[in-house]
Design an enzyme around this catalytic site. Structure first.
Site, PDB file in Angstrom:
ATOM      1  N   ARG A 120      40.509  78.062  84.608  1.00  0.00           N
ATOM      2  CA  ARG A 120      39.380  77.229  85.101  1.00  0.00           C
ATOM      3  C   ARG A 120      38.096  77.414  84.297  1.00  0.00           C
ATOM      4  NH1 ARG A 120      41.324  78.845  90.237  1.00  0.00           N
ATOM      5  NH2 ARG A 120      42.820  77.319  90.993  1.00  0.00           N
ATOM      6  N   LYS A 142      31.485  68.211  73.737  1.00  0.00           N
ATOM      7  CA  LYS A 142      32.628  67.319  73.969  1.00  0.00           C
ATOM      8  C   LYS A 142      33.879  67.992  73.429  1.00  0.00           C
ATOM      9  CE  LYS A 142      30.635  62.702  74.101  1.00  0.00           C
ATOM     10  NZ  LYS A 142      30.600  61.376  73.453  1.00  0.00           N
ATOM     11  N   GLU A 184      28.885  61.111  59.302  1.00  0.00           N
ATOM     12  CA  GLU A 184      28.163  61.465  60.529  1.00  0.00           C
ATOM     13  C   GLU A 184      26.713  61.851  60.208  1.00  0.00           C
ATOM     14  OE1 GLU A 184      29.572  60.820  63.329  1.00  0.00           O
ATOM     15  OE2 GLU A 184      31.684  61.417  63.385  1.00  0.00           O
ATOM     16  N   LYS A 226      21.012  65.796  66.876  1.00  0.00           N
ATOM     17  CA  LYS A 226      22.060  65.810  67.915  1.00  0.00           C
ATOM     18  C   LYS A 226      21.605  66.622  69.125  1.00  0.00           C
ATOM     19  CE  LYS A 226      26.754  65.910  69.235  1.00  0.00           C
ATOM     20  NZ  LYS A 226      28.152  65.761  68.897  1.00  0.00           N
ATOM     21  N   GLU A 240      21.321  52.884  79.392  1.00  0.00           N
ATOM     22  CA  GLU A 240      21.145  52.280  78.067  1.00  0.00           C
ATOM     23  C   GLU A 240      20.826  53.374  77.069  1.00  0.00           C
ATOM     24  OE1 GLU A 240      18.203  49.212  78.281  1.00  0.00           O
ATOM     25  OE2 GLU A 240      19.447  48.082  79.689  1.00  0.00           O
ATOM     26  N   ARG A 243      23.179  59.308  74.866  1.00  0.00           N
ATOM     27  CA  ARG A 243      24.167  59.966  74.004  1.00  0.00           C
ATOM     28  C   ARG A 243      25.158  58.976  73.392  1.00  0.00           C
ATOM     29  NH1 ARG A 243      27.238  65.732  74.924  1.00  0.00           N
ATOM     30  NH2 ARG A 243      28.451  65.573  72.999  1.00  0.00           N
ATOM     31  N   ASN A 247      27.671  57.329  68.978  1.00  0.00           N
ATOM     32  CA  ASN A 247      28.964  56.730  68.668  1.00  0.00           C
ATOM     33  C   ASN A 247      28.842  55.470  67.816  1.00  0.00           C
ATOM     34  OD1 ASN A 247      30.642  58.617  69.989  1.00  0.00           O
ATOM     35  ND2 ASN A 247      29.961  57.792  71.943  1.00  0.00           N
ATOM     36  N   HIS A 250      31.870  54.187  66.030  1.00  0.00           N
ATOM     37  CA  HIS A 250      33.048  54.915  66.509  1.00  0.00           C
ATOM     38  C   HIS A 250      34.046  54.033  67.249  1.00  0.00           C
ATOM     39  CE1 HIS A 250      30.749  58.352  65.260  1.00  0.00           C
ATOM     40  NE2 HIS A 250      31.609  59.218  65.743  1.00  0.00           N
ATOM     41  N   HIS A 254      37.518  54.326  65.946  1.00  0.00           N
ATOM     42  CA  HIS A 254      38.637  54.849  66.743  1.00  0.00           C
ATOM     43  C   HIS A 254      39.815  53.864  66.717  1.00  0.00           C
ATOM     44  CE1 HIS A 254      35.942  57.737  69.312  1.00  0.00           C
ATOM     45  NE2 HIS A 254      36.220  58.219  68.115  1.00  0.00           N
ATOM     46  N   HIS A 267      38.664  60.907  60.249  1.00  0.00           N
ATOM     47  CA  HIS A 267      37.736  60.419  61.278  1.00  0.00           C
ATOM     48  C   HIS A 267      36.454  59.868  60.630  1.00  0.00           C
ATOM     49  CE1 HIS A 267      35.521  60.202  65.037  1.00  0.00           C
ATOM     50  NE2 HIS A 267      34.569  60.952  64.518  1.00  0.00           N
TER      51      HIS A 267
HETATM   52  P1  NAD Z   1      39.512  68.564  60.595  1.00  0.00           P
HETATM   53  O1  NAD Z   1      39.225  69.503  61.681  1.00  0.00           O
HETATM   54  O2  NAD Z   1      40.858  67.934  60.542  1.00  0.00           O
HETATM   55  O3  NAD Z   1      39.212  69.290  59.202  1.00  0.00           O
HETATM   56  C1  NAD Z   1      39.414  68.579  58.022  1.00  0.00           C
HETATM   57  C2  NAD Z   1      40.352  69.316  57.056  1.00  0.00           C
HETATM   58  O4  NAD Z   1      39.630  70.342  56.389  1.00  0.00           O
HETATM   59  C3  NAD Z   1      41.525  70.003  57.728  1.00  0.00           C
HETATM   60  O5  NAD Z   1      42.644  69.920  56.889  1.00  0.00           O
HETATM   61  C4  NAD Z   1      41.042  71.453  57.822  1.00  0.00           C
HETATM   62  O6  NAD Z   1      42.106  72.375  57.903  1.00  0.00           O
HETATM   63  C5  NAD Z   1      40.303  71.593  56.520  1.00  0.00           C
HETATM   64  N1  NAD Z   1      39.254  72.595  56.483  1.00  0.00           N
HETATM   65  C6  NAD Z   1      38.393  72.922  57.476  1.00  0.00           C
HETATM   66  N2  NAD Z   1      37.464  73.757  57.007  1.00  0.00           N
HETATM   67  C7  NAD Z   1      37.749  73.984  55.703  1.00  0.00           C
HETATM   68  C8  NAD Z   1      37.137  74.736  54.688  1.00  0.00           C
HETATM   69  N3  NAD Z   1      35.998  75.380  54.900  1.00  0.00           N
HETATM   70  N4  NAD Z   1      37.711  74.751  53.466  1.00  0.00           N
HETATM   71  C9  NAD Z   1      38.842  74.033  53.226  1.00  0.00           C
HETATM   72  N5  NAD Z   1      39.455  73.268  54.131  1.00  0.00           N
HETATM   73  C10 NAD Z   1      38.902  73.239  55.366  1.00  0.00           C
HETATM   74  O7  NAD Z   1      38.469  67.337  60.598  1.00  0.00           O
HETATM   75  P2  NAD Z   1      36.905  67.249  60.879  1.00  0.00           P
HETATM   76  O8  NAD Z   1      36.438  66.125  60.051  1.00  0.00           O
HETATM   77  O9  NAD Z   1      36.238  68.549  60.759  1.00  0.00           O
HETATM   78  O10 NAD Z   1      36.837  66.827  62.416  1.00  0.00           O
HETATM   79  C11 NAD Z   1      37.355  65.602  62.848  1.00  0.00           C
HETATM   80  C12 NAD Z   1      37.644  65.709  64.323  1.00  0.00           C
HETATM   81  O11 NAD Z   1      36.424  65.964  65.021  1.00  0.00           O
HETATM   82  C13 NAD Z   1      38.228  64.452  64.929  1.00  0.00           C
HETATM   83  O12 NAD Z   1      39.307  64.784  65.756  1.00  0.00           O
HETATM   84  C14 NAD Z   1      37.098  63.884  65.741  1.00  0.00           C
HETATM   85  O13 NAD Z   1      37.548  63.124  66.849  1.00  0.00           O
HETATM   86  C15 NAD Z   1      36.379  65.119  66.161  1.00  0.00           C
HETATM   87  N6  NAD Z   1      34.961  64.921  66.509  1.00  0.00           N
HETATM   88  C16 NAD Z   1      34.527  65.466  67.664  1.00  0.00           C
HETATM   89  C17 NAD Z   1      33.201  65.339  68.025  1.00  0.00           C
HETATM   90  C18 NAD Z   1      32.699  65.999  69.274  1.00  0.00           C
HETATM   91  O14 NAD Z   1      31.542  65.758  69.655  1.00  0.00           O
HETATM   92  N7  NAD Z   1      33.481  66.850  69.900  1.00  0.00           N
HETATM   93  C19 NAD Z   1      32.305  64.650  67.184  1.00  0.00           C
HETATM   94  C20 NAD Z   1      32.790  64.111  66.004  1.00  0.00           C
HETATM   95  C21 NAD Z   1      34.121  64.261  65.665  1.00  0.00           C
HETATM   96  N1  GLY Z   2      30.116  62.561  68.638  1.00  0.00           N
HETATM   97  C1  GLY Z   2      29.559  61.940  69.793  1.00  0.00           C
HETATM   98  C2  GLY Z   2      28.970  62.876  70.796  1.00  0.00           C
HETATM   99  O1  GLY Z   2      28.973  64.063  70.640  1.00  0.00           O
HETATM  100  O2  GLY Z   2      28.495  62.440  71.790  1.00  0.00           O
END
Ligand code: NAD
Ligand code: GLY
Length: 364
Positions: A120, A142, A184, A226, A240, A243, A247, A250, A254, A267
């Site tokens: 939990r 998130k 981003e 952010k 309106e 946060r 997006n 997005h 998506h 992404h």
């Molecule tokens: P990812 O986590 O897939 O990382 C990208 C690639 O880089 C992977 O292959 C990873 O293993 C590699 N990698 C990571 N760090 C490294 C480093 N220092 N050196 C070499 N390789 C490295 O992708 P991302 O772009 O970091 O994240 C995308 C994800 O984040 C999506 O799933 C998206 O939906 C999510 N996201 C979430 C939020 C949120 O608010 N929670 C916001 C934006 C995106």
């Molecule tokens: N990436 C969108 C949010 O964090 O709200």
């Protein structure tokens, strides 16, 4: 080291940004509930950075459980989540154990959701290692996983206790991933920070050449933006704006990610093409000029990002977009730009205009 604060009353937390932070267990220790941490990473990041983090923590008496997952967006799913629960239970991690995400946004979202739900809810720390995760996904709480029918469809809000962004980790990041993160970064300029957009236009070549000082400034400015948005509308409930503005691009993006199969487009790449669609739609509504659209396209192109959408066909885009989390009572709210640096949420866009913007961005 630069330090920012995400102001969320008793759940406020710092974002620490700088070089050499991975080995600084002294920065992490005050945020652990007990001297026990589960380090969630993947097969790419763990060989590069897990040891230095784990050794530092062990030196100050923290018991460490590494949990190493497969790499990639295609693994942001139930199976990976269950592997985390299995490992936590097998090693008898209790409610005092802090789950630490070491990796990009995929690991951060997965580990965060595990932290939100294991027994939990247990404490959580983000140690982001991609540009995208350092400027966006590690901040704001998130967490979640994908469903075959839609991105990030299952998840929870669960704020970390600390975000520790070691900018040295970006040295090993592949070029394509650096570009994806830049989508981003540009987003913050477009939605709410025109001076930052100007700064990005001046400095994009240096950023893509990985100039450390420029990257640190871009990360700090992105996180500051952010943090302000999240502090004002943590649960994205503002009627309106709020946060939801984070997006921009997005909803279209998506649709590309889901429609093409997770991992096919990164992404950030999907967000870039989706942002061009949102910008083009804003022009069609009379809010942006053709020169504005050209300016945005040029900046994304200089960041090595796609400015043309995936050719799924407008009907498929619209079908996928109808599942978006921003659909409320059947009405799709899109994030659009009234001007560069000024985003709004807008619900009344005729489907024909959305379809026309999509089609034109997939042609050009
Ligand atoms: P990812 O986590 O897939 O990382 C990208 C690639 O880089 C992977 O292959 C990873 O293993 C590699 N990698 C990571 N760090 C490294 C480093 N220092 N050196 C070499 N390789 C490295 O992708 P991302 O772009 O970091 O994240 C995308 C994800 O984040 C999506 O799933 C998206 O939906 C999510 N996201 C979430 C939020 C949120 O608010 N929670 C916001 C934006 C995106
Ligand atoms: N990436 C969108 C949010 O964090 O709200």
């Amino acid at each position: 080291m630069r330090r920012l604060n995400v102001a969320l009353a008793d759940r406020s937390y710092p974002i620490l940004i700088g070089g050499g932070l991975l080995s600084r267990a002294d920065l992490i220790l005050p945020f652990l509930r007990t001297k026990r941490a589960a380090l969630v990473s993947n097969v790419t990041v763990a060989p590069l950075y897990l040891d230095v983090l784990a050794r530092g923590l062990e030196k100050v008496g923290v018991g460490v459980t590494p949990i190493i997952l497969a790499d990639g967006e295609a693994h942001k799913n139930w199976e990976s989540l269950n592997l985390i629960y299995d490992a936590l239970l097998a090693t008898r991690c209790d409610r005092g154990t802090t789950i630490v995400a070491l990796g990009g946004g995929v690991i951060g979202d997965l580990a965060g959701f595990a932290a939100a739900t294991y027994q939990r809810g247990v404490p959580f720390i983000q140690i982001p290692t991609t540009l995208l995760s350092q400027v966006d996904s590690s901040v704001g709480g998130k967490t979640g996983i994908n469903h075959p029918r839609g991105k990030n469809m299952v998840g929870a809000f669960w704020q970390p206790k600390l975000v520790l962004a070691d900018t040295d980790t970006l040295r090993t990041l592949p070029d394509r991933e650096l570009s994806a993160g830049m989508a981003e970064v540009i987003k913050y300029g477009l939605i709410r920070d025109l001076p930052f957009l100007d700064w990005l236009e001046t400095n994009m070549d240096g950023l893509m050449a990985r100039d450390g000082a420029l990257l640190a400034h871009a990360i700090e400015t992105s996180c500051a933006n952010k943090a302000q948005v999240v502090a004002a509308d943590e649960y994205e409930t503002a009627k309106e704006g709020g946060r939801a503005l984070l997006n921009l691009g997005h909803t279209f993006g998506h649709a590309i990610e889901t429609g093409m199969g997770y991992g096919e487009w990164l992404h950030g790449e999907a967000v870039a093409a989706g942002t061009i669609m949102a910008v083009e739609l804003s022009r069609r509504l009379g809010w942006l000029t053709a020169a504005d659209v050209a300016r945005v396209r040029a900046l994304f192109a200089r960041a090595g990002l796609p400015v043309r959408g995936a050719e799924l066909g407008a009907a498929r885009y619209l079908e996928l977009m109808s599942h978006d989390k921003k659909v409320i009572a059947g009405s799709l709210r899109l994030v659009l730009l009234k001007a560069l640096g000024e985003a709004v949420t807008y619900a009344d866009v005729p489907q024909e205009d959305i379809a026309a913007a999509i089609e034109s961005c997939c042609r050009e």
